[in-house]
Design a protein around this motif. Structure first.
Motif, PDB file in Angstrom:
ATOM      1  N   LEU A   7     -37.735  20.073  31.279  1.00 19.72           N
ATOM      2  CA  LEU A   7     -37.002  20.066  30.012  1.00 19.72           C
ATOM      3  C   LEU A   7     -35.566  19.641  30.301  1.00 19.72           C
ATOM      4  CD1 LEU A   7     -36.730  20.801  26.977  1.00 19.72           C
ATOM      5  CD2 LEU A   7     -36.231  23.149  27.694  1.00 19.72           C
ATOM      6  N   GLU A   8     -35.128  18.535  29.678  1.00 19.26           N
ATOM      7  CA  GLU A   8     -33.792  18.012  29.994  1.00 19.26           C
ATOM      8  C   GLU A   8     -32.925  17.848  28.750  1.00 19.26           C
ATOM      9  OE1 GLU A   8     -33.232  14.997  32.964  1.00 19.26           O
ATOM     10  OE2 GLU A   8     -35.335  15.037  33.566  1.00 19.26           O
ATOM     11  N   PHE A   9     -31.639  18.068  28.958  1.00 14.17           N
ATOM     12  CA  PHE A   9     -30.626  17.816  27.938  1.00 14.17           C
ATOM     13  C   PHE A   9     -29.651  16.810  28.547  1.00 14.17           C
ATOM     14  CE2 PHE A   9     -32.419  21.931  27.205  1.00 14.17           C
ATOM     15  CZ  PHE A   9     -32.560  22.002  25.831  1.00 14.17           C
ATOM     16  N   ILE A  10     -29.658  15.594  28.035  1.00 12.91           N
ATOM     17  CA  ILE A  10     -28.923  14.493  28.660  1.00 12.91           C
ATOM     18  C   ILE A  10     -27.850  13.996  27.713  1.00 12.91           C
ATOM     19  CG2 ILE A  10     -29.151  12.231  29.758  1.00 12.91           C
ATOM     20  CD1 ILE A  10     -32.190  12.793  29.936  1.00 12.91           C
ATOM     21  N   ARG A  11     -26.616  13.867  28.219  1.00 16.55           N
ATOM     22  CA  ARG A  11     -25.540  13.269  27.433  1.00 16.55           C
ATOM     23  C   ARG A  11     -25.171  11.935  28.066  1.00 16.55           C
ATOM     24  NH1 ARG A  11     -24.919  18.602  26.859  1.00 16.55           N
ATOM     25  NH2 ARG A  11     -23.904  19.414  24.984  1.00 16.55           N
ATOM     26  N   PHE A  12     -25.513  10.851  27.393  1.00 15.25           N
ATOM     27  CA  PHE A  12     -25.137   9.518  27.875  1.00 15.25           C
ATOM     28  C   PHE A  12     -23.806   9.097  27.263  1.00 15.25           C
ATOM     29  CE2 PHE A  12     -29.825   9.069  28.182  1.00 15.25           C
ATOM     30  CZ  PHE A  12     -29.926   8.632  29.491  1.00 15.25           C
ATOM     31  N   ARG A  13     -22.978   8.437  28.035  1.00 15.11           N
ATOM     32  CA  ARG A  13     -21.768   7.837  27.480  1.00 15.11           C
ATOM     33  C   ARG A  13     -22.166   6.773  26.462  1.00 15.11           C
ATOM     34  NH1 ARG A  13     -17.070   6.434  31.811  1.00 15.11           N
ATOM     35  NH2 ARG A  13     -16.730   4.868  30.208  1.00 15.11           N
ATOM     36  N   GLY A  14     -21.676   6.929  25.225  1.00 23.23           N
ATOM     37  CA  GLY A  14     -22.026   5.982  24.173  1.00 23.23           C
ATOM     38  C   GLY A  14     -21.534   4.580  24.443  1.00 23.23           C
ATOM     39  N   ASP A  15     -20.451   4.456  25.218  1.00 26.50           N
ATOM     40  CA  ASP A  15     -19.898   3.117  25.460  1.00 26.50           C
ATOM     41  C   ASP A  15     -20.590   2.401  26.607  1.00 26.50           C
ATOM     42  OD1 ASP A  15     -18.931   4.855  27.384  1.00 26.50           O
ATOM     43  OD2 ASP A  15     -17.002   3.833  27.571  1.00 26.50           O
ATOM     44  N   ARG A  16     -21.540   3.078  27.278  1.00 24.71           N
ATOM     45  CA  ARG A  16     -22.158   2.450  28.444  1.00 24.71           C
ATOM     46  C   ARG A  16     -23.664   2.306  28.331  1.00 24.71           C
ATOM     47  NH1 ARG A  16     -20.958   3.734  34.085  1.00 24.71           N
ATOM     48  NH2 ARG A  16     -20.939   1.486  34.266  1.00 24.71           N
ATOM     49  N   LEU A  17     -24.256   2.799  27.252  1.00 29.02           N
ATOM     50  CA  LEU A  17     -25.713   2.772  27.203  1.00 29.02           C
ATOM     51  C   LEU A  17     -26.240   2.553  25.797  1.00 29.02           C
ATOM     52  CD1 LEU A  17     -27.963   4.177  29.555  1.00 29.02           C
ATOM     53  CD2 LEU A  17     -28.527   5.082  27.318  1.00 29.02           C
ATOM     54  N   THR A  18     -27.278   1.763  25.702  1.00 32.71           N
ATOM     55  CA  THR A  18     -28.036   1.635  24.460  1.00 32.71           C
ATOM     56  C   THR A  18     -29.487   2.002  24.774  1.00 32.71           C
ATOM     57  OG1 THR A  18     -28.795  -0.643  24.780  1.00 32.71           O
ATOM     58  CG2 THR A  18     -26.607  -0.362  23.833  1.00 32.71           C
TER      59      THR A  18
END
Lengths: 246, 246
Positions: free
Chosen positions: B224-235
């Motif tokens: 079970l994962e909770f992931i925060r991606f940088r919005g400016d680096r990933l689509t």
């Protein structure tokens, strides 16, 4: 065996608790939208009340909960699930949650920029319908949609009831065939001041941005959309398989 | 036929242009990351230079472009595509774009909160491995991941090279079977100050948040994962079908 158990900062523990509470909030798992007391949450998450308080502060900053002395912590706003399982219009996907209405901000025939014409497979000089809508669920802004439509299927929309219908359903009626596949790109962006005003969120609020190119069942691209969803009101849910299905 | 052609505000036209440029930037369609001059963009989008300038300002605010007198507008940072077609680890999905490395911030055996135990199908009292990682692409922060793993497959990870491997690949080795299906929820959230510091973004920056429950091929939930991606680096990119595939 190396056990990495560095002393963790309260902020890290608070984020961890906030993530678990966020999920319960989004799934509507708190009866009457009332969260347990801080002491009970501290026990449940085996952490300090200060950590719980900081976690609740994070969720309040996201607009998910409200905190009132004497009342405690309550869920502030429902966050709706948009399915990633299947291509659906907004009213279709949210029909259990209320009524979607649309405010048409602009609708016009334009000669599209090259990049739009290219994606829609147009010859130079061909026109498209450009449509801009604010979409509301139960009267509250949910998304701002910028749409480019093939002229053939878009022009009949000037006479359609856009306030109460998804474009998808209208397009299928006009084209006389179902929609087929859509390619989509998801991003998180901050709301610029004008978009924030339109969506009634603070400047800089996180938005879920979707770019979607939809094709008819016969493969022709017909509908290119740029959609900004309010991050505090919508989630996207789906599933993935390790092995490709095809 | 009702033609709605209200006089549009420049902010609306600028947003429209920004969305089209954003796509071209994300797809790497500008040679050497150099955008055309304002005058050329104004011609291409059949709009004023002021509108183009405002559109470029929006993209600069998102961190997508830089603007320098004498140099013009250049793409500031690559934005990477994470596939929504198939369940892949970060290093797997981004292998064409560079090297993913992971900093383990915390790794420990815990008795999980009830909500975690429930999702992982645990009996009361069963423990899990909790793991927190900062994930970097080519040395720059990309995501902050909070992970709960079934003890049976998580405990062997204490001896694994977590810095250079996706959890997914390691889990498959440990479990002796491939992963199967994952349920995921996507949201856009603003970065709280501590998360912003960890990811090296401004406070409040838009993050793409993913909650993902991954199962083994035999159907058991393990991760079970909770992931925060940088919005400016990933689509995130994928496709949807109007008719369900099943």
């Amino acid at each position: 065996m190396v056990r990495v158990v560095a002393r963790r900062r309260r902020a890290d523990r608070a984020r961890q608790v906030a993530d678990l509470l966020r999920r319960q909030i989004v799934l509507g798992q708190f009866p009457h939208g009332q969260l347990p007391l801080e002491a009970a949450l501290a026990r449940e998450f085996a952490t300090s009340r200060n950590t719980v308080r900081e976690a609740l502060h994070l969720l309040r900053e996201e607009g998910l909960v409200e905190r009132c002395p004497g009342v405690g912590t309550t869920v502030a706003a429902e966050k709706y699930p948009h399915g990633l399982h299947r291509l659906l219009g907004l009213a279709e996907t949210l029909h259990e949650h209320g009524e979607v209405t649309n405010q048409v901000r602009t609708m016009t025939l334009i000669e599209p920029p090259a990049t739009v014409g290219h994606r829609l497979g147009l010859a130079p000089g061909e026109h498209v319908i450009y449509l801009e809508r604010l979409r509301l669920l139960n009267g509250l802004p949910l998304s701002l949609d910028l749409t480019y439509l093939l002229r053939e299927v878009g022009e009949p929309l000037f006479d359609a009831d856009l306030a109460h219908n998804d474009i998808f359903v209208l397009l299928e009626g006009i084209a006389g065939q179902p929609l087929g596949m859509a390619e989509l790109t998801l991003e998180a962006v901050n709301a610029d001041p004008h978009t924030a005003a339109a969506l009634d969120v603070p400047r800089g609020a996180a938005l879920l941005m979707v770019e979607r190119l939809t094709h008819l069942a016969d493969g022709r691209p017909v509908d290119l959309e740029f959609i900004r969803f309010r991050g505090d009101r919508l989630t996207m849910r789906g599933h993935l398989n390790r092995e490709p299905e095809e």
